[in-house]
Design a protein around this motif. Structure first.
Motif, PDB file in Angstrom:
ATOM      1  N   ILE A   1       1.972  17.829   7.397  1.00  0.00           N
ATOM      2  CA  ILE A   1       1.123  17.156   7.760  1.00  0.00           C
ATOM      3  C   ILE A   1       1.495  15.718   8.131  1.00  0.00           C
ATOM      4  O   ILE A   1       1.215  14.924   8.898  1.00  0.00           O
ATOM      5  CB  ILE A   1      -0.124  17.026   6.856  1.00  0.00           C
ATOM      6  N   ALA A   2       2.693  15.090   7.137  1.00  0.00           N
ATOM      7  CA  ALA A   2       2.982  13.720   7.169  1.00  0.00           C
ATOM      8  C   ALA A   2       4.056  13.744   8.589  1.00  0.00           C
ATOM      9  O   ALA A   2       3.721  12.764   9.255  1.00  0.00           O
ATOM     10  CB  ALA A   2       3.795  13.695   6.011  1.00  0.00           C
TER      11      ALA A   2
ATOM     12  N   LEU B   1       1.941  19.611   2.959  1.00  0.00           N
ATOM     13  CA  LEU B   1       1.827  18.015   2.955  1.00  0.00           C
ATOM     14  C   LEU B   1       2.946  17.515   3.673  1.00  0.00           C
ATOM     15  O   LEU B   1       3.050  16.619   4.594  1.00  0.00           O
ATOM     16  CB  LEU B   1       1.952  17.485   1.468  1.00  0.00           C
TER      17      LEU B   1
ATOM     18  N   HIS C   1       1.750  13.553  11.323  1.00  0.00           N
ATOM     19  CA  HIS C   1       0.935  12.145  11.538  1.00  0.00           C
ATOM     20  C   HIS C   1       1.860  10.917  11.787  1.00  0.00           C
ATOM     21  O   HIS C   1       1.559  10.272  12.765  1.00  0.00           O
ATOM     22  CB  HIS C   1       0.521  11.693   9.750  1.00  0.00           C
ATOM     23  N   GLU C   2       3.280  11.193  11.464  1.00  0.00           N
ATOM     24  CA  GLU C   2       4.099  10.070  12.106  1.00  0.00           C
ATOM     25  C   GLU C   2       4.737  10.412  13.441  1.00  0.00           C
ATOM     26  O   GLU C   2       4.803   9.464  14.134  1.00  0.00           O
ATOM     27  CB  GLU C   2       5.539  10.171  11.078  1.00  0.00           C
TER      28      GLU C   2
ATOM     29  N   HIS D   1       2.025   8.607  15.765  1.00  0.00           N
ATOM     30  CA  HIS D   1       2.459   7.469  16.168  1.00  0.00           C
ATOM     31  C   HIS D   1       3.509   7.218  17.019  1.00  0.00           C
ATOM     32  O   HIS D   1       3.140   6.176  17.892  1.00  0.00           O
ATOM     33  CB  HIS D   1       2.799   6.653  14.577  1.00  0.00           C
TER      34      HIS D   1
ATOM     35  N   GLY E   1       4.826   8.421   4.675  1.00  0.00           N
ATOM     36  CA  GLY E   1       5.613   8.217   5.835  1.00  0.00           C
ATOM     37  C   GLY E   1       5.182   6.859   6.397  1.00  0.00           C
ATOM     38  O   GLY E   1       4.028   6.202   6.183  1.00  0.00           O
TER      39      GLY E   1
ATOM     40  N   GLN F   1       4.649   1.052  13.805  1.00  0.00           N
ATOM     41  CA  GLN F   1       3.559   0.274  12.600  1.00  0.00           C
ATOM     42  C   GLN F   1       4.276  -1.113  12.271  1.00  0.00           C
ATOM     43  O   GLN F   1       3.606  -1.698  11.598  1.00  0.00           O
ATOM     44  CB  GLN F   1       3.460   1.413  11.677  1.00  0.00           C
TER      45      GLN F   1
ATOM     46  N   GLU G   1      -7.506  11.897   6.099  1.00  0.00           N
ATOM     47  CA  GLU G   1      -6.311  11.085   6.187  1.00  0.00           C
ATOM     48  C   GLU G   1      -6.639   9.754   6.302  1.00  0.00           C
ATOM     49  O   GLU G   1      -7.950   9.141   6.585  1.00  0.00           O
ATOM     50  CB  GLU G   1      -5.577  11.401   7.503  1.00  0.00           C
ATOM     51  N   GLY G   2      -5.651   8.920   5.921  1.00  0.00           N
ATOM     52  CA  GLY G   2      -5.579   7.236   5.884  1.00  0.00           C
ATOM     53  C   GLY G   2      -4.540   6.851   6.838  1.00  0.00           C
ATOM     54  O   GLY G   2      -3.709   7.763   7.569  1.00  0.00           O
ATOM     55  N   CYS G   3      -4.373   5.681   6.832  1.00  0.00           N
ATOM     56  CA  CYS G   3      -3.198   5.048   7.734  1.00  0.00           C
ATOM     57  C   CYS G   3      -3.065   3.407   7.275  1.00  0.00           C
ATOM     58  O   CYS G   3      -3.958   2.864   7.165  1.00  0.00           O
ATOM     59  CB  CYS G   3      -3.404   5.131   9.252  1.00  0.00           C
TER      60      CYS G   3
ATOM     61  N   ARG H   1       0.894  -1.025  -0.124  1.00  0.00           N
ATOM     62  CA  ARG H   1       0.240   0.042   0.077  1.00  0.00           C
ATOM     63  C   ARG H   1       0.864   1.155  -0.012  1.00  0.00           C
ATOM     64  O   ARG H   1       1.885   1.165   0.926  1.00  0.00           O
ATOM     65  CB  ARG H   1      -0.876   0.045   1.088  1.00  0.00           C
ATOM     66  N   SER H   2       0.598   2.185  -0.929  1.00  0.00           N
ATOM     67  CA  SER H   2       1.470   3.481  -0.799  1.00  0.00           C
ATOM     68  C   SER H   2       1.512   4.084   0.196  1.00  0.00           C
ATOM     69  O   SER H   2       0.555   4.488   0.967  1.00  0.00           O
ATOM     70  CB  SER H   2       1.095   4.088  -2.032  1.00  0.00           C
ATOM     71  N   GLY H   3       2.731   4.472   0.674  1.00  0.00           N
ATOM     72  CA  GLY H   3       2.904   5.522   1.868  1.00  0.00           C
ATOM     73  C   GLY H   3       3.836   6.515   1.621  1.00  0.00           C
ATOM     74  O   GLY H   3       4.891   6.493   0.809  1.00  0.00           O
TER      75      GLY H   3
HETATM   76  O1  LIG Z   1       1.971   6.513   9.404  1.00  0.00           O
HETATM   77  C1  LIG Z   1       1.793   6.496   8.046  1.00  0.00           C
HETATM   78  N1  LIG Z   1       1.129   5.914   7.293  1.00  0.00           N
HETATM   79  O2  LIG Z   1      -0.224   5.491   8.034  1.00  0.00           O
HETATM   80  C2  LIG Z   1       0.850   6.074   6.022  1.00  0.00           C
HETATM   81  C3  LIG Z   1       0.164   7.320   5.574  1.00  0.00           C
HETATM   82  C4  LIG Z   1       0.532   8.630   6.247  1.00  0.00           C
HETATM   83  C5  LIG Z   1       0.143   9.845   5.652  1.00  0.00           C
HETATM   84  C6  LIG Z   1      -1.491   9.968   5.905  1.00  0.00           C
HETATM   85  C7  LIG Z   1      -1.670  11.531   6.070  1.00  0.00           C
HETATM   86  C8  LIG Z   1      -0.401  12.284   5.995  1.00  0.00           C
HETATM   87  C9  LIG Z   1       0.548  11.055   6.216  1.00  0.00           C
HETATM   88  C10 LIG Z   1      -0.106   7.331   3.948  1.00  0.00           C
HETATM   89  O3  LIG Z   1       0.887   7.689   3.403  1.00  0.00           O
HETATM   90  N2  LIG Z   1      -1.273   6.937   3.360  1.00  0.00           N
HETATM   91  N3  LIG Z   1      -2.259   6.653   4.313  1.00  0.00           N
HETATM   92  C11 LIG Z   1      -3.010   5.578   3.854  1.00  0.00           C
HETATM   93  C12 LIG Z   1      -3.312   6.035   2.253  1.00  0.00           C
HETATM   94  C13 LIG Z   1      -2.195   6.163   1.524  1.00  0.00           C
HETATM   95  C14 LIG Z   1      -1.234   6.963   2.095  1.00  0.00           C
HETATM   96  C15 LIG Z   1      -1.364   8.478   1.734  1.00  0.00           C
HETATM   97  O4  LIG Z   1      -2.036   9.447   2.679  1.00  0.00           O
HETATM   98  N4  LIG Z   1      -0.836   9.031   0.419  1.00  0.00           N
HETATM   99  C16 LIG Z   1      -0.769  10.380   0.013  1.00  0.00           C
HETATM  100  C17 LIG Z   1      -1.367  11.295   0.726  1.00  0.00           C
HETATM  101  C18 LIG Z   1      -1.360  12.560   0.243  1.00  0.00           C
HETATM  102  C19 LIG Z   1      -0.947  12.746  -0.937  1.00  0.00           C
HETATM  103  C20 LIG Z   1      -0.256  11.735  -1.618  1.00  0.00           C
HETATM  104  N5  LIG Z   1      -0.098  10.231  -0.981  1.00  0.00           N
END
Ligand SMILES: O=CN(O)C[C@@H](CC1CCCC1)C(=O)N1NCCC[C@H]1C(=O)Nc1ccccn1
Ligand code: NI
Length: 183
Positions: A149-150, A146, A153-154, A157, A60, A65, A108-110, A56-58
């Motif tokens: 925000i990242a 961004l 978010h980290e 955690h 951060g 985690q 946001e997602g995670c 899954r793309s991340g």
């Molecule tokens: O703790 C670390 N995590 O949980 C991975 C999270 C961290 C981000 C969530 C919001 C800020 C940091 C993560 O990267 N995602 N969360 C799941 C969905 C995909 C991805 C994401 O938000 N991608 C993204 C967002 C904006 C622009 C481009 N790409």
């Protein structure tokens, strides 16, 4: 390499712990952990590798985690100019932040949350941070939008905080005063 099977999901107690600071010189395993976290992000954003290993793309990822309760995370996220902020962050601190807030318009997602949680997550739009790199050198950085925000978010955690802890219960789309959606 880190795979999705290594990522713990909500409900696992480690996600709610306050992670421990690390000491320098880093142990071999903490140095390797930092490198593995950054490598995961780079892999996750490579379409071929991500598909091959079902990543899954991340932008951060934080050590808790992958069930390592230490204050280390990685960022691989584009800034406003399209340049990648690529950092392995150790023992981070936010030293100052703007009054203005910002949030992702899509919420946001995670990687540790296998469900969609709707609502805005308002965070300071600009932050000044201090942290150490793997060699124990202190870095000071100003981040906005961004990458900011990242980073937050980290850092959450590392303190056992999940993004949805910040969502306004009564009105998830509450237009937080003085906040701006990132376009
Ligand atoms: O703790 C670390 N995590 O949980 C991975 C999270 C961290 C981000 C969530 C919001 C800020 C940091 C993560 O990267 N995602 N969360 C799941 C969905 C995909 C991805 C994401 O938000 N991608 C993204 C967002 C904006 C622009 C481009 N790409
Ligand atoms: Ni997360």
């Amino acid at each position: 390499m880190i795979l999705m099977k290594d990522v713990i999901r909500e409900g696992h107690e480690t996600l709610r712990k306050k992670a421990a600071e690390v000491t320098f010189p880093l142990s071999a395993e903490n140095r390797q952990l930092g490198e593995d976290l950054l490598e995961f992000l780079i892999n996750s954003q490579d379409p071929e590798i991500a598909e091959k290993y079902d990543l899954r793309s991340g932008i951060g990822i934080a050590a808790p985690q992958v069930n390592r309760s230490v204050r280390i995370f990685a960022l691989y996220v584009p800034n406003d100019h399209g340049d990648m902020v690529e950092e392995i962050v150790v023992n981070p601190k936010i030293v100052s932040h703007s009054v203005e807030l910002a949030y992702l318009p899509g919420g946001e997602g995670c990687l540790s949350v296998d469900r969609d949680v709707t609502g805005y997550v308002p965070r300071p739009q600009r932050i000044t941070v201090k942290f150490f790199n793997l060699d124990g050198e202190e870095k000071k950085m100003r981040l906005k939008n961004l990458p900011a925000i990242a980073f937050q978010h980290e850092l959450d955690h590392l303190n056992g905080v999940m993004f949805y802890d910040h969502i306004n219960k009564d009105n998830p789309y509450f237009e937080v005063p003085n906040s701006h959606p990132l376009e």
